[in-house]
Write an enzyme that holds these catalytic residues in place. Sequence first.
Site, PDB file in Angstrom:
ATOM      1  CE  LYS A   1      -5.750 -17.247  25.467  1.00  0.00           C
ATOM      2  NZ  LYS A   1      -6.526 -16.100  24.986  1.00  0.00           N
TER       3      LYS A   1
ATOM      4  CD  GLN B   1      -5.373 -11.122  32.591  1.00  0.00           C
ATOM      5  OE1 GLN B   1      -4.956 -12.177  33.054  1.00  0.00           O
ATOM      6  NE2 GLN B   1      -5.394 -10.888  31.290  1.00  0.00           N
TER       7      GLN B   1
HETATM    8  O1  C5P Z   1      -7.794  -6.614  29.138  1.00  0.00           O
HETATM    9  P1  C5P Z   1      -6.563  -7.446  29.401  1.00  0.00           P
HETATM   10  O2  C5P Z   1      -5.301  -6.607  29.438  1.00  0.00           O
HETATM   11  O3  C5P Z   1      -6.700  -8.330  30.606  1.00  0.00           O
HETATM   12  O4  C5P Z   1      -6.441  -8.368  28.109  1.00  0.00           O
HETATM   13  C1  C5P Z   1      -5.526  -9.426  28.010  1.00  0.00           C
HETATM   14  C2  C5P Z   1      -5.801 -10.178  26.757  1.00  0.00           C
HETATM   15  O5  C5P Z   1      -4.841 -11.228  26.617  1.00  0.00           O
HETATM   16  C3  C5P Z   1      -7.168 -10.836  26.686  1.00  0.00           C
HETATM   17  O6  C5P Z   1      -7.621 -10.694  25.346  1.00  0.00           O
HETATM   18  C4  C5P Z   1      -6.925 -12.293  27.002  1.00  0.00           C
HETATM   19  O7  C5P Z   1      -7.820 -13.136  26.322  1.00  0.00           O
HETATM   20  C5  C5P Z   1      -5.496 -12.491  26.486  1.00  0.00           C
HETATM   21  N1  C5P Z   1      -4.695 -13.528  27.150  1.00  0.00           N
HETATM   22  C6  C5P Z   1      -4.469 -13.555  28.506  1.00  0.00           C
HETATM   23  N2  C5P Z   1      -3.726 -14.556  29.084  1.00  0.00           N
HETATM   24  C7  C5P Z   1      -3.162 -15.495  28.326  1.00  0.00           C
HETATM   25  C8  C5P Z   1      -3.334 -15.459  26.930  1.00  0.00           C
HETATM   26  C9  C5P Z   1      -4.107 -14.444  26.378  1.00  0.00           C
HETATM   27  O8  C5P Z   1      -4.935 -12.665  29.220  1.00  0.00           O
HETATM   28  N3  C5P Z   1      -2.404 -16.414  28.861  1.00  0.00           N
END
Ligand code: C5P
Length: 231
Positions: free
Chosen positions: A63, A187
Site C-alpha cells: 500500500k 474488518q
Molecule cells: O485476515 P483478513 O481476511 O482480514 O485479511 C485481509 C487482508 O487484506 C489483510 O492482509 C489486509 O491488510 C488486506 N486489506 C484489507 N483491506 C484493504 C486492503 C487490503 O483488509 N482495503
Amino acid sequence: MDYAKKIILAIDETSIDRIRTIVESTSKYISTYKLGSIPFTAHGPILVREIIDMGKDVFLDLKYFDIPNTVSKAVEQAINLGVRMITLHAMGGEEMLKRAVEVNSGRSMLFAVTILTSMENSQLSLIGMRGDVEDMVVGLAKMAVNTGIDGIVASGRETSLLRESFGRKPVIVVPGVRMDNNSRDDQKRVVTPRTAFESGADYIVIGRPVTESRYPEKVLEEIIQSCELYK
Ligand code: C5P
C-alpha cells in the site's frame, strides 16, 4: 468460473515455518498469495522469491503512499522482484498514481486501495473526510481509473456501485471477506465470498478465516462450494 484462481490468500504471519506450512497446506487451491507489511517486514524480498520459486504468484500489498518520486522508485523495485500485483493508496493522489503507472508500463498489475475495509462512516469524519464511504470510494476510484491503473481495491459493499460507474474494465479486488456478514474483528465492511463475486468482484482476498483455521483446506473448499452452488 474457476473460483480457486479467484481467491487470493493473505498471509499476515511472521514465522517462516508458519508461512511455509500455510502455503503447503493451501497450494492445491491457491495460485496467488498476498504478502503485506507483516511478512515483508519480517522476511523481505527473500520470502517473495521463495513463493515465486514455488510456482506461485505474489500480490505485494505494501500500500505505497508517499511522494511520487519515492513511490515510482519503490514500484520499480517491486516489479523487479517479479510480483504479479502491487497496491498503492489512491489517497496518495493523481500524480503519484500516474508516475507508478508510467514506470510499470504494463509489467505488473497496479491496484489503487480506496477506503480500507476496516473503516466505516463514523471513522471518516475523524480523519477529516466529508461524505460517506460510498462517495469516497467512487471518487477515489474515478481518479485512479483515469490514471490508467489496472484495478481497484474496495469492499464488496461498494462493488456493484463501482461496476455501475466504471463498467467491466477495472479489475476489482475485494478484501474483508467473511463466511457470514458479521464482523468479529477489525474488518467492518465485510461480505461473503458469494456476495463479493455476485456483485462483480474479480478476486477476493481472505486471510485469517483460512490461515487461523486448524483446517485451512477445508475452509477453502467451503468457500469454493458456497460460490459454485449458486452459479
Ligand atoms: O485476515 P483478513 O481476511 O482480514 O485479511 C485481509 C487482508 O487484506 C489483510 O492482509 C489486509 O491488510 C488486506 N486489506 C484489507 N483491506 C484493504 C486492503 C487490503 O483488509 N482495503
